[in-house]
Write an enzyme that holds these catalytic residues in place. Structure first.
Site, PDB file in Angstrom:
ATOM      1  N   LYS A  54      35.931  54.709  -0.444  1.00 62.86           N
ATOM      2  CA  LYS A  54      34.936  53.842   0.174  1.00 62.86           C
ATOM      3  C   LYS A  54      33.616  53.474   0.322  1.00 62.86           C
ATOM      4  O   LYS A  54      33.185  53.573   0.380  1.00 62.86           O
ATOM      5  CB  LYS A  54      36.278  52.422   0.185  1.00 62.86           C
ATOM      6  CG  LYS A  54      37.050  52.843  -0.467  1.00 62.86           C
ATOM      7  CD  LYS A  54      38.431  51.192  -0.763  1.00 62.86           C
ATOM      8  CE  LYS A  54      39.575  51.159  -1.015  1.00 62.86           C
ATOM      9  NZ  LYS A  54      40.577  51.093  -0.538  1.00 62.86           N
ATOM     10  N   GLN A  98      42.557  47.759   4.463  1.00 69.55           N
ATOM     11  CA  GLN A  98      42.993  48.521   4.154  1.00 69.55           C
ATOM     12  C   GLN A  98      44.650  47.933   3.427  1.00 69.55           C
ATOM     13  O   GLN A  98      45.373  48.691   4.644  1.00 69.55           O
ATOM     14  CB  GLN A  98      42.952  49.956   4.280  1.00 69.55           C
ATOM     15  CG  GLN A  98      44.108  51.108   3.324  1.00 69.55           C
ATOM     16  CD  GLN A  98      42.871  51.118   2.113  1.00 69.55           C
ATOM     17  OE1 GLN A  98      42.133  51.070   1.787  1.00 69.55           O
ATOM     18  NE2 GLN A  98      44.377  51.332   1.600  1.00 69.55           N
ATOM     19  N   ASP A 121      38.335  42.265  -1.881  1.00 67.83           N
ATOM     20  CA  ASP A 121      39.710  42.746  -2.522  1.00 67.83           C
ATOM     21  C   ASP A 121      40.017  41.790  -3.962  1.00 67.83           C
ATOM     22  O   ASP A 121      40.955  41.961  -4.139  1.00 67.83           O
ATOM     23  CB  ASP A 121      40.763  43.272  -1.693  1.00 67.83           C
ATOM     24  CG  ASP A 121      40.505  44.585  -1.423  1.00 67.83           C
ATOM     25  OD1 ASP A 121      40.317  45.552  -2.393  1.00 67.83           O
ATOM     26  OD2 ASP A 121      41.456  44.591  -0.446  1.00 67.83           O
TER      27      ASP A 121
END
Ligand code: NAD
Length: 312
Positions: A54, A98, A121
């Site tokens: 990412k 994460q 997200d």
């Protein structure tokens, strides 16, 4: 029938190229460089790899990318403090924590602490609620990627029957909502679902996000169905070699489907590409831009799903 593979790698590359062009426009016209902060707690090898990927891709499209690597025993208060700093940092447009987090940390408490305007997200309850109400700003990346892949091979989703296997908060549930908004009749299946093969046999599109290798068999599929495989499963063959496979028995399913995604190289690359797209959208939508700039900004990013029909 021999199904055509949907090349998620190439489609994701095209989306990343578009994001890179959007970043250049934002820099030139608005003096904005989107900033993405990625936070990893612990050293889980798979999570570390995702975070590296990412960060690398964020830099490649021109973002300011920052990584925060915290030890697995970090306490919740310290993590909350970091999130608060990132919430108030004007150079940061997107915050990604994460998952999964270690067991001593309440992950809902953490996700709810992120400023919803920076929740790239799309996991914050505010963004989940907006998605459910049909007014998404930041929607979860994997479902966006799945819809995008479907739209590359099916132009009109109205009235199609779709089975989504799996109803997690990050994939199955938001995906069912998005597909419903595109006019599909969606059946959400889960572990307790009865007659899953029969439900799939009636579907024009089958999406599997169960995390169960070989779950979807060829004879579960209607001829010509579109099959999207979200699953990522580690298997070990008799010789001890580790292989990553999806949820779908690929060879059998290819005999009956019209289009199918491979694993790897299908949904996975799209998830990261949509993280980047969401970060641009966050950079645009959370700023109070001047009217002219706002018009340009709207063309660039906001409500990508609803206003742009994803593919353009
Ligand atoms: P999860 O474990 O949170 O949820 C799995 C869901 O599938 C549950 O609703 C469960 O009831 C259902 N399920 C499990 N086995 C089933 C079965 N045999 N029949 C019917 N339903 C079944 O998982 P998740 O986080 O949504 O992830 C699902 C899979 O997708 C995993 O393999 C994960 O690694 C993968 N994933 C891939 C990406 C990507 O970018 N490609 C992103 C997220 C998740």
């Amino acid at each position: 029938m021999n199904a055509v593979r949907i090349d998620g790698k190439a489609i994701a590359e095209a989306l990343r190229a578009r994001v890179a062009r959007e970043v250049t426009s934002l820099q030139v016209q608005c003096n904005i460089t989107p900033g993405l902060a990625v936070v990893l707690v612990g050293e889980d090898p798979a999570s570390s790899l995702y975070v590296k990927t990412k960060a690398k891709q964020a830099q490649a499209v021109g973002f300011k990318s920052r990584q925060f690597l915290l030890p697995s025993n970090v306490d919740q208060a310290q993590l909350l403090e970091l999130i608060e700093q990132l919430n108030t940092d004007v150079s940061i447009d997107g915050i990604l924590i994460q998952l999964p987090l270690p067991g001593h940390i309440d992950h809902w408490r953490i996700l709810e602490a992120i400023d919803p305007a920076k929740d790239v997200d799309g996991f914050h309850p505010y963004n989940i609620g907006r998605l459910a109400a049909g007014r998404p700003i930041l929607a979860p990346c994997t479902p966006l990627g799945v819809v995008h892949l479907i739209k590359t091979v099916v132009s009109d989703l109205n009235g199609l029957d779709v089975v989504v296997i799996g109803r997690s908060n990050i994939v199955g549930k938001p995906l069912a909502v998005l597909l419903g908004d595109f006019g599909c009749t969606v059946t959400g299946a889960q572990l307790q679902t009865r007659n899953l093969p029969n439900l799939c046999r009636r579907a024009d599109i089958v999406v599997s996000a169960a995390g169960c290798a070989g779950l979807v068999r060829g004879d579960w599929l209607k001829r010509g169905a579109v099959v999207i495989d979200v699953g990522i499963n580690r298997t070990v063959d008799p010789a001890g070699a580790v292989k990553i496979v999806g949820d779908v028995a690929f060879a059998e399913a290819s005999e009956r489907a019209s289009y199918i995604t491979p694993v790897p190289g299908g949904v996975g690359p799209m998830t990261v590409a949509y993280l980047l797209a969401n970060t641009v959208d966050a950079a645009v939508s959370r700023r109070a831009l001047a009217p002219m700039t706002r018009l340009e900004a709207r063309q660039i990013g906001t409500s990508r799903v609803v206003e742009k029909g994803l593919a353009g």
